[in-house]
Each structure stands twice: as C-alpha cells, then as structure tokens.
Design an enzyme around this catalytic site. Structure first.
Site, PDB file in Angstrom:
ATOM      1  N   LYS A  58       0.838  -1.203   0.000  1.00  0.00           N
ATOM      2  CA  LYS A  58       0.000   0.000   0.000  1.00  0.00           C
ATOM      3  C   LYS A  58       0.876   1.258   0.000  1.00  0.00           C
ATOM      4  CE  LYS A  58      -2.442  -2.763  -0.447  1.00  0.00           C
ATOM      5  NZ  LYS A  58      -2.463  -4.228  -0.368  1.00  0.00           N
ATOM      6  N   GLY A 122       9.989 -21.143  16.370  1.00  0.00           N
ATOM      7  CA  GLY A 122       9.336 -22.031  17.323  1.00  0.00           C
ATOM      8  C   GLY A 122       9.048 -23.370  16.663  1.00  0.00           C
ATOM      9  N   ILE A 194      -2.252  -9.822  -6.134  1.00  0.00           N
ATOM     10  CA  ILE A 194      -0.880  -9.299  -6.156  1.00  0.00           C
ATOM     11  C   ILE A 194      -0.513  -8.841  -7.566  1.00  0.00           C
ATOM     12  CG2 ILE A 194       1.576  -9.895  -5.868  1.00  0.00           C
ATOM     13  CD1 ILE A 194       0.774 -11.706  -3.563  1.00  0.00           C
ATOM     14  N   GLU A 213      -2.430 -14.514 -17.435  1.00  0.00           N
ATOM     15  CA  GLU A 213      -3.368 -15.209 -16.544  1.00  0.00           C
ATOM     16  C   GLU A 213      -3.809 -16.523 -17.184  1.00  0.00           C
ATOM     17  OE1 GLU A 213      -4.808 -14.990 -13.424  1.00  0.00           O
ATOM     18  OE2 GLU A 213      -5.925 -16.768 -14.041  1.00  0.00           O
ATOM     19  N   VAL A 247       1.376 -20.984 -19.701  1.00  0.00           N
ATOM     20  CA  VAL A 247       2.789 -20.610 -19.564  1.00  0.00           C
ATOM     21  C   VAL A 247       3.654 -21.843 -19.796  1.00  0.00           C
ATOM     22  CG1 VAL A 247       4.544 -19.730 -17.966  1.00  0.00           C
ATOM     23  CG2 VAL A 247       2.254 -18.725 -17.980  1.00  0.00           C
ATOM     24  N   HIS A 454     -23.365  14.940   2.388  1.00  0.00           N
ATOM     25  CA  HIS A 454     -23.233  15.452   1.024  1.00  0.00           C
ATOM     26  C   HIS A 454     -22.184  16.549   0.987  1.00  0.00           C
ATOM     27  CE1 HIS A 454     -24.301  16.684  -3.010  1.00  0.00           C
ATOM     28  NE2 HIS A 454     -24.268  17.935  -2.586  1.00  0.00           N
TER      29      HIS A 454
HETATM   30  P1  FAD Z   1       1.798 -14.050   8.320  1.00  0.00           P
HETATM   31  O1  FAD Z   1       1.493 -12.628   8.211  1.00  0.00           O
HETATM   32  O2  FAD Z   1       2.458 -14.715   7.175  1.00  0.00           O
HETATM   33  O3  FAD Z   1       2.711 -14.204   9.607  1.00  0.00           O
HETATM   34  C1  FAD Z   1       3.305 -15.404   9.962  1.00  0.00           C
HETATM   35  C2  FAD Z   1       4.509 -15.099  10.819  1.00  0.00           C
HETATM   36  O4  FAD Z   1       4.939 -16.296  11.423  1.00  0.00           O
HETATM   37  C3  FAD Z   1       5.705 -14.557  10.040  1.00  0.00           C
HETATM   38  O5  FAD Z   1       6.258 -13.472  10.708  1.00  0.00           O
HETATM   39  C4  FAD Z   1       6.691 -15.739  10.037  1.00  0.00           C
HETATM   40  O6  FAD Z   1       8.042 -15.324  10.022  1.00  0.00           O
HETATM   41  C5  FAD Z   1       6.356 -16.374  11.364  1.00  0.00           C
HETATM   42  N1  FAD Z   1       6.717 -17.779  11.456  1.00  0.00           N
HETATM   43  C6  FAD Z   1       6.453 -18.781  10.582  1.00  0.00           C
HETATM   44  N2  FAD Z   1       6.891 -19.971  11.065  1.00  0.00           N
HETATM   45  C7  FAD Z   1       7.444 -19.699  12.265  1.00  0.00           C
HETATM   46  C8  FAD Z   1       8.038 -20.501  13.264  1.00  0.00           C
HETATM   47  N3  FAD Z   1       8.148 -21.828  13.123  1.00  0.00           N
HETATM   48  N4  FAD Z   1       8.524 -19.887  14.366  1.00  0.00           N
HETATM   49  C9  FAD Z   1       8.402 -18.551  14.529  1.00  0.00           C
HETATM   50  N5  FAD Z   1       7.835 -17.740  13.623  1.00  0.00           N
HETATM   51  C10 FAD Z   1       7.348 -18.321  12.523  1.00  0.00           C
HETATM   52  N6  FAD Z   1      -4.206  -9.101   3.124  1.00  0.00           N
HETATM   53  C11 FAD Z   1      -5.121  -8.146   3.371  1.00  0.00           C
HETATM   54  O7  FAD Z   1      -6.054  -8.384   4.130  1.00  0.00           O
HETATM   55  N7  FAD Z   1      -5.022  -6.907   2.786  1.00  0.00           N
HETATM   56  C12 FAD Z   1      -4.019  -6.592   1.943  1.00  0.00           C
HETATM   57  O8  FAD Z   1      -3.967  -5.474   1.434  1.00  0.00           O
HETATM   58  C13 FAD Z   1      -3.048  -7.578   1.662  1.00  0.00           C
HETATM   59  N8  FAD Z   1      -2.030  -7.311   0.834  1.00  0.00           N
HETATM   60  C14 FAD Z   1      -1.089  -8.270   0.598  1.00  0.00           C
HETATM   61  C15 FAD Z   1      -0.071  -7.970  -0.288  1.00  0.00           C
HETATM   62  C16 FAD Z   1       0.891  -8.930  -0.571  1.00  0.00           C
HETATM   63  C17 FAD Z   1       1.992  -8.592  -1.539  1.00  0.00           C
HETATM   64  C18 FAD Z   1       0.834 -10.196   0.069  1.00  0.00           C
HETATM   65  C19 FAD Z   1       1.871 -11.229  -0.188  1.00  0.00           C
HETATM   66  C20 FAD Z   1      -0.193 -10.487   0.953  1.00  0.00           C
HETATM   67  C21 FAD Z   1      -1.172  -9.538   1.211  1.00  0.00           C
HETATM   68  N9  FAD Z   1      -2.231  -9.797   2.069  1.00  0.00           N
HETATM   69  C22 FAD Z   1      -3.179  -8.842   2.291  1.00  0.00           C
HETATM   70  C23 FAD Z   1      -2.371 -11.094   2.749  1.00  0.00           C
HETATM   71  C24 FAD Z   1      -1.867 -10.986   4.197  1.00  0.00           C
HETATM   72  O9  FAD Z   1      -0.533 -10.543   4.197  1.00  0.00           O
HETATM   73  C25 FAD Z   1      -1.977 -12.340   4.887  1.00  0.00           C
HETATM   74  O10 FAD Z   1      -3.287 -12.842   4.758  1.00  0.00           O
HETATM   75  C26 FAD Z   1      -1.641 -12.205   6.371  1.00  0.00           C
HETATM   76  O11 FAD Z   1      -0.343 -11.707   6.547  1.00  0.00           O
HETATM   77  C27 FAD Z   1      -1.774 -13.548   7.069  1.00  0.00           C
HETATM   78  O12 FAD Z   1      -1.484 -13.393   8.412  1.00  0.00           O
HETATM   79  P2  FAD Z   1      -0.903 -14.596   9.278  1.00  0.00           P
HETATM   80  O13 FAD Z   1      -0.735 -14.050  10.662  1.00  0.00           O
HETATM   81  O14 FAD Z   1      -1.731 -15.791   9.081  1.00  0.00           O
HETATM   82  O15 FAD Z   1       0.518 -14.934   8.648  1.00  0.00           O
HETATM   83  P1  NAI Z   2      -4.442 -14.991  -6.249  1.00  0.00           P
HETATM   84  O1  NAI Z   2      -5.022 -16.274  -5.848  1.00  0.00           O
HETATM   85  O2  NAI Z   2      -5.153 -13.725  -5.908  1.00  0.00           O
HETATM   86  O3  NAI Z   2      -4.228 -14.964  -7.825  1.00  0.00           O
HETATM   87  C1  NAI Z   2      -3.452 -15.922  -8.481  1.00  0.00           C
HETATM   88  C2  NAI Z   2      -3.802 -15.892  -9.947  1.00  0.00           C
HETATM   89  O4  NAI Z   2      -2.824 -16.646 -10.641  1.00  0.00           O
HETATM   90  C3  NAI Z   2      -5.164 -16.508 -10.259  1.00  0.00           C
HETATM   91  O5  NAI Z   2      -5.897 -15.642 -11.084  1.00  0.00           O
HETATM   92  C4  NAI Z   2      -4.807 -17.817 -10.941  1.00  0.00           C
HETATM   93  O6  NAI Z   2      -5.769 -18.218 -11.883  1.00  0.00           O
HETATM   94  C5  NAI Z   2      -3.494 -17.466 -11.600  1.00  0.00           C
HETATM   95  N1  NAI Z   2      -2.618 -18.603 -11.870  1.00  0.00           N
HETATM   96  C6  NAI Z   2      -2.333 -19.641 -11.045  1.00  0.00           C
HETATM   97  N2  NAI Z   2      -1.444 -20.483 -11.628  1.00  0.00           N
HETATM   98  C7  NAI Z   2      -1.155 -19.950 -12.843  1.00  0.00           C
HETATM   99  C8  NAI Z   2      -0.297 -20.334 -13.900  1.00  0.00           C
HETATM  100  N3  NAI Z   2       0.454 -21.432 -13.817  1.00  0.00           N
HETATM  101  N4  NAI Z   2      -0.264 -19.570 -15.013  1.00  0.00           N
HETATM  102  C9  NAI Z   2      -1.009 -18.432 -15.108  1.00  0.00           C
HETATM  103  N5  NAI Z   2      -1.839 -18.018 -14.135  1.00  0.00           N
HETATM  104  C10 NAI Z   2      -1.910 -18.754 -13.006  1.00  0.00           C
HETATM  105  O7  NAI Z   2      -2.958 -15.003  -5.647  1.00  0.00           O
HETATM  106  P2  NAI Z   2      -1.871 -13.873  -5.478  1.00  0.00           P
HETATM  107  O8  NAI Z   2      -2.166 -12.702  -6.345  1.00  0.00           O
HETATM  108  O9  NAI Z   2      -0.568 -14.553  -5.564  1.00  0.00           O
HETATM  109  O10 NAI Z   2      -2.103 -13.418  -3.992  1.00  0.00           O
HETATM  110  C11 NAI Z   2      -2.091 -14.375  -2.946  1.00  0.00           C
HETATM  111  C12 NAI Z   2      -3.059 -14.011  -1.895  1.00  0.00           C
HETATM  112  O11 NAI Z   2      -2.551 -12.943  -1.107  1.00  0.00           O
HETATM  113  C13 NAI Z   2      -4.399 -13.509  -2.386  1.00  0.00           C
HETATM  114  O12 NAI Z   2      -5.268 -14.546  -2.729  1.00  0.00           O
HETATM  115  C14 NAI Z   2      -4.903 -12.760  -1.210  1.00  0.00           C
HETATM  116  O13 NAI Z   2      -5.484 -13.666  -0.331  1.00  0.00           O
HETATM  117  C15 NAI Z   2      -3.640 -12.180  -0.619  1.00  0.00           C
HETATM  118  N6  NAI Z   2      -3.512 -10.780  -1.032  1.00  0.00           N
HETATM  119  C16 NAI Z   2      -4.478  -9.899  -0.652  1.00  0.00           C
HETATM  120  C17 NAI Z   2      -4.410  -8.591  -1.043  1.00  0.00           C
HETATM  121  C18 NAI Z   2      -5.511  -7.676  -0.663  1.00  0.00           C
HETATM  122  O14 NAI Z   2      -6.317  -8.051   0.173  1.00  0.00           O
HETATM  123  N7  NAI Z   2      -5.590  -6.486  -1.238  1.00  0.00           N
HETATM  124  C19 NAI Z   2      -3.296  -8.069  -1.831  1.00  0.00           C
HETATM  125  C20 NAI Z   2      -2.363  -9.098  -2.229  1.00  0.00           C
HETATM  126  C21 NAI Z   2      -2.471 -10.385  -1.804  1.00  0.00           C
END
Ligand code: FAD
Ligand code: NAI
Length: 475
Positions: A58, A122, A194, A213, A247, A454
C-alpha cells in the site's frame, strides 16, 4: 526448568500478534514467538502483512499514485508540474520506514500487553505435562511450555515448478516490493490480487507491464459486472492483461527473463522482460514447526486441518490465518486470532465468514462483501439488483475520478442485503458500511433511508440501495 506460559503463539503476523494481545487481555500469561528478521537481523514482527504484504504494497501504491497524478492529472486542476521524476530508492526507503514504524508499533503493543516476545523459530519438541514443549531457536536456544498453543505461521509465495524465485529477475512478492529501478519491461504471471496491485505500481512508474493469466475469465471471484468495469479501466491505463494463456518454458538469463507461452488463440508467444513477478497464489507455511513430533494433522495442500472453531486434531492446539483454510487475508487472520483467544477463555468467539470484506487496492479500487450475482444465480436465489455509477456522484466529479459503480444485491422477498460490490474511488473505505449493514442483517431499504453526508462518495452507496427499489434520486 523451562519457562511455563498459559498460551504460546507461534508466529507474529496479524493472526499471531493479535491472538497474543487478546489472550493477554483475558488474563493469560502469553508468549509470542516470531522469527522474521529486519535488515539488521533484529525482530520484525507483523509477518507477511507488515513486512512484505499489505503495508509495503500500500505504501508503494500510494507513492506511485502520487506520481501518476502529478504526471497525468494535476494539469486538469490547473497545476503545472514539470520534470516530475521518481526517485525509486527514496520511494523504497519510505516504504521501509513505514514497515519499521509498524514493526516497532507491534513490539510496543506486545510489551504494553505484557506478552513475552521471543525472536526465533518455534517448533514442537513434544508433549509436556498436559500441554506442549516448544523449542525456540533464536540467538540462543530455549524451551518453553504451555497447555494452549496457537499456530499462526502464515504462508509463502507459490513458485512455478522449475522456476525458483531468485528475487533478482524472478520475483515473489518480497522481491517485487524492493525492485531498485523501474524495469523497462515487466512480466507478471497471475492476474490475481498481487498481480494487479504490483502491476499497477510499476506501470504507473513507467514499466511496460504484461500480466499473463491462466484462467479465461478476469477476477473470477469478483462480481462479473464489477470485474468487467475494472478490466475496462485497466485496459485504458495500458495494463496489458492476457487471459487464458498457458505458460511454458521460462528462461532466467543474464539480461532478464524470457517467458514462452501460448495465448488464448493458441499462438506461441515469446515474451522478453527485465523482471518477472510470479503471483500465482500462496502456500500455507509449516516449515520448521516439526509437526511430526506431536502428530499435528495437515491436509494435502500443507494447510493445518482445523474445524470451524480453529481447533486442530490435538487438544489445546489451535491454528489461525493463512496456515489454515479460508481466504488469505490479514483481517480474517486477526478475527480468527481474537476468536481463538476468547474460546480458550471459555467465551464464544465468533468469525462470520459471510461478511469478510475483500479489497483490491488498484485504481479504481475494487471491494466487495457477500455473494456475487453469478453466485446467487448458481444458488437459485431470487434477488434484486441496484447499481449507481460514480459518474452521477458530485464528490466523485469534484475529485476528478468518476470510474465505476456501487452495486447492491438484495433478497427479492425480504430485501435483506446479500452482497455489495464496488469498483471506483476509495471504495476500500466505502465497503465498511456494507459490512456493518450485512452484520446487522440490514435490508437495502435500511441503507436507502439513512442520511449520508453530502457531497460524499458514500452517497453512491445510498443511491445504489435506492436503485434496488428502482428509485434513485440522482440518476
Ligand atoms: P503471516 O502474516 O504470514 O505471519 C506469519 C509469521 O509467522 C511470520 O512473521 C513468520 O516469520 C512467522 N513464522 C512462521 N513460522 C514460524 C516458526 N516456526 N517460528 C516462529 N515464527 C514463525 N491481506 C489483506 O487483508 N489486505 C491486503 O492489502 C493484503 N495485501 C497483501 C499484499 C501482498 C503482496 C501479500 C503477499 C499479501 C497480502 N495480504 C493482504 C495477505 C496478508 O498478508 C496475509 O493474509 C496475512 O499476513 C496472514 O497473516 P498470518 O498471521 O496468518 O501470517
Ligand atoms: P491470487 O489467488 O489472488 O491470484 C493468483 C492468480 O494466478 C489466479 O488468477 C490464478 O488463476 C493465476 N494462476 C495460477 N497459476 C497460474 C499459472 N500457472 N499460469 C497463469 N496463471 C496462473 O494469488 P496472489 O495474487 O498470488 O495473492 C495471494 C493471496 O494474497 C491472495 O489470494 C490474497 O489472499 C492475498 N492478497 C491480498 C491482497 C488484498 O487483500 N488487497 C493483496 C495481495 C495479496
């Protein structure tokens, strides 16, 4: 003697640190273990969300949107901005400082709530008297015990078979958030959340972006009408999205990456790019947990098997967030963390999966809660639909962003709101009203009868609710 806690939380992301805080609020002695390291090797709690997910993405979306506005939209307001340049290093440094503020904030919150934080990995060592022994391997190694364990170890990016992430040319979300210079040509595989967010960042900064895609439909989980509107906007921006591709071989060479693929027409295409972001979903992370030591059950995807209450197959062991079933969203992880802490305390923690909002932070933003029109049709539910375009909203006109609409879906008989779908400016904020309405099982008429400020974008929500009954006032 190992240190004894009531609750040990493994993982300090949104699922874990929130569970730890809530458990501490409920009077338990709580430990939270997280292994994420910052550049200096120090603790960086907050997980994927804070370090390489929600927050940094963000930050970059905001910076790149400012750049886009300065280049393309300031002129409409009579502002001349010449020689607008993007200092990528500074943008990345700002993003890093936003991340650090969040890491520090979480450390502060844990301390304030008297949660003992362990920096390290852990893993289960085995059963202890009525509970579990957890090894913590950080700078030093120690064992702690607890009767209740909450696993919140999150997820990792899925790699394409045969194409590992090197984070130089082939990037996961991690590398995608710290590219040092704007790539001339950027390829992405996967036009999910993503793909669209990261593709938008680098397109705004000047990269020629192609997203490949596999599926023939764009954003299949989104309401079709909304997805179509969003696609139109992305096409106009020059974000090239190719649907229905297959792909093939990917060559990671010295100068960049070559992606061979077959397009929807069956033509073989060779795409050369400076960088490739692979965003094809994420896999649950149980690496290093040593689940075998206690017989913790995983499913075929590697996710920890839990019931509706986040209970695993082991008594006193719970799992929340990305490492279990359900949407991989930070707020879903948090809700599960709170609910589990409350269940441990004998309370009735609850997560309503029907009202978890989704937001895609592109421009236009996409946000929704509840069921889509295609789902209602498939389920044979009789519904009424109402839409209102931002084009007819005064605040959107004043903002200079009239893309998109708000759409309500309500039960044909009871008028209960079944789904709300939005594409347009700042809908990430507007969606909360719909979530609240659905939590309270409101009808479309309830929203239509509420006074909205508004001029505000929220009036589009009221008008879309009015549209369900075919009585919009401004369209
Ligand atoms: P995580 O956030 O992955 O946290 C897990 C933690 O556990 C990590 O710090 C890891 O190092 C630690 N860990 C793992 N194994 C161990 C171990 N054995 N011992 C100690 N520590 C350990 N979600 C949204 O809702 N809004 C968004 O805008 C959004 N944007 C995203 C953008 C990107 C690019 C990505 C990749 C994800 C995004 N997500 C978003 C998804 C969101 O980040 C995840 O759903 C969320 O972080 C999950 O939370 P969690 O606590 O389950 O795991
Ligand atoms: P995604 O599940 O959102 O999208 C993956 C896409 O890749 C799908 O459209 C799928 O059909 C396509 N795909 C899969 N295999 C493929 C292949 N071999 N060739 C071509 N296309 C293929 O997963 P993404 O974008 O990696 O994000 C992971 C997760 O992280 C999301 O599902 C979401 O839960 C979380 N996230 C949330 C955000 C938010 O809330 N704003 C922002 C970014 C991530």
């Amino acid at each position: 003697m190992s240190k004894q806690f009531d609750v040990v939380v493994i993982g300090g992301g949104p699922g874990g640190y929130i569970a730890a805080i809530r458990a501490a609020q409920l009077g338990f002695q709580v430990a939270c273990i997280d292994e994420w390291k910052n550049a200096a090797g120090g603790p960086a709690p907050g997980g994927t969300c804070t370090n390489v997910g929600c927050i940094p993405s963000k930050a970059l979306l905001q910076s790149s949107e400012h750049f886009e506005h300065a280049n393309h939209h300031f002129a409409d307001h009579g502002i001349t901005a010449k020689d607008v340049k993007m200092d990528v290093a500074k943008m990345i440094a700002r993003k890093d400082s936003v991340v650090k503020q969040n890491n520090d904030g979480i450390l502060y919150l844990l301390k304030k709530n008297k949660v003992t934080f362990f920096h390290g990995r852990g893993s289960f060592a085995g059963q202890a008297e009525g509970g579990y022994t957890i090894n913590v391997a950080g700078k030093t190694e120690e064992a702690i015990t607890a009767k209740q364990v909450i696993i919140a170890t999150g997820s990792n990016a899925r790699a394409l078979p045969g194409t590992p992430f090197d984070e130089v040319n082939v990037l996961s979300n991690d590398g995608a958030l710290r590219v040092g210079a704007v790539p001339k040509k950027l390829a992405l595989i996967g036009s999910g959340v993503i793909g669209l967010e990261m593709g938008s960042v680098w397109r705004r900064l000047g990269a020629e972006v192609t997203i490949l895609e596999g599926l023939p439909t764009f954003l299949g989980a989104v309401d079709e009408q909304i997805a179509k509107e969003a696609k139109k906007a992305f096409d106009k921006q020059g974000l090239k999205i190719e649907l229905g591709v297959k792909v093939g071989e990917i060559v990671n060479g010295k100068k960049g990456v070559t992606v061979n693929y077959t397009n929807a027409k069956g033509e073989a295409i060779v795409l050369d790019a400076d960088k490739l972001i692979v965003s094809i979903g994420r896999v649950p992370n149980t690496i290093g947990l040593n689940t075998e030591a206690v017989g913790l059950q995983l499913d075929e995807r590697g996710a920890i098997v839990v019931d509706a209450d986040c209970k695993t197959n082991l008594p006193g062991v719970w799992a929340v967030g990305d490492v279990v079933r359900g949407p991989m969203l930070a707020h879903k992880a948090e809700e599960e963390g709170v609910a589990v802490a409350e269940r441990i305390a004998g309370q009735h923690g609850h997560v309503n999966f029907n009202t978890i909002p989704w937001v895609i932070y592109t421009s236009p933003e996409i946000a929704w809660v509840g069921r889509t029109e295609q789902q209602l049709k498939a389920d044979g539910v009789a519904y009424k639909a109402g839409t209102f375009p931002f084009l007819a909203n005064g605040r959107a006109r004043a903002l200079g962003d009239t893309t998109g609409m708000v759409k309500f879906l309500a039960d044909a008989t009871t008028d209960e709101i079944l789904g709300v779908h939005m594409v347009g400016p700042q809908v990430s904020e507007l969606i909360s009203e719909a979530v609240v309405a659905m939590e309270f099982r409101a009808s479309a008429e309830d929203i239509a009868r509420i006074c909205h400020a508004h001029p505000s974008l929220s009036e589009a929500t009221k008008e879309a609710a009015l549209a369900v009954d075919k009585r919009t006032l401004n369209f």
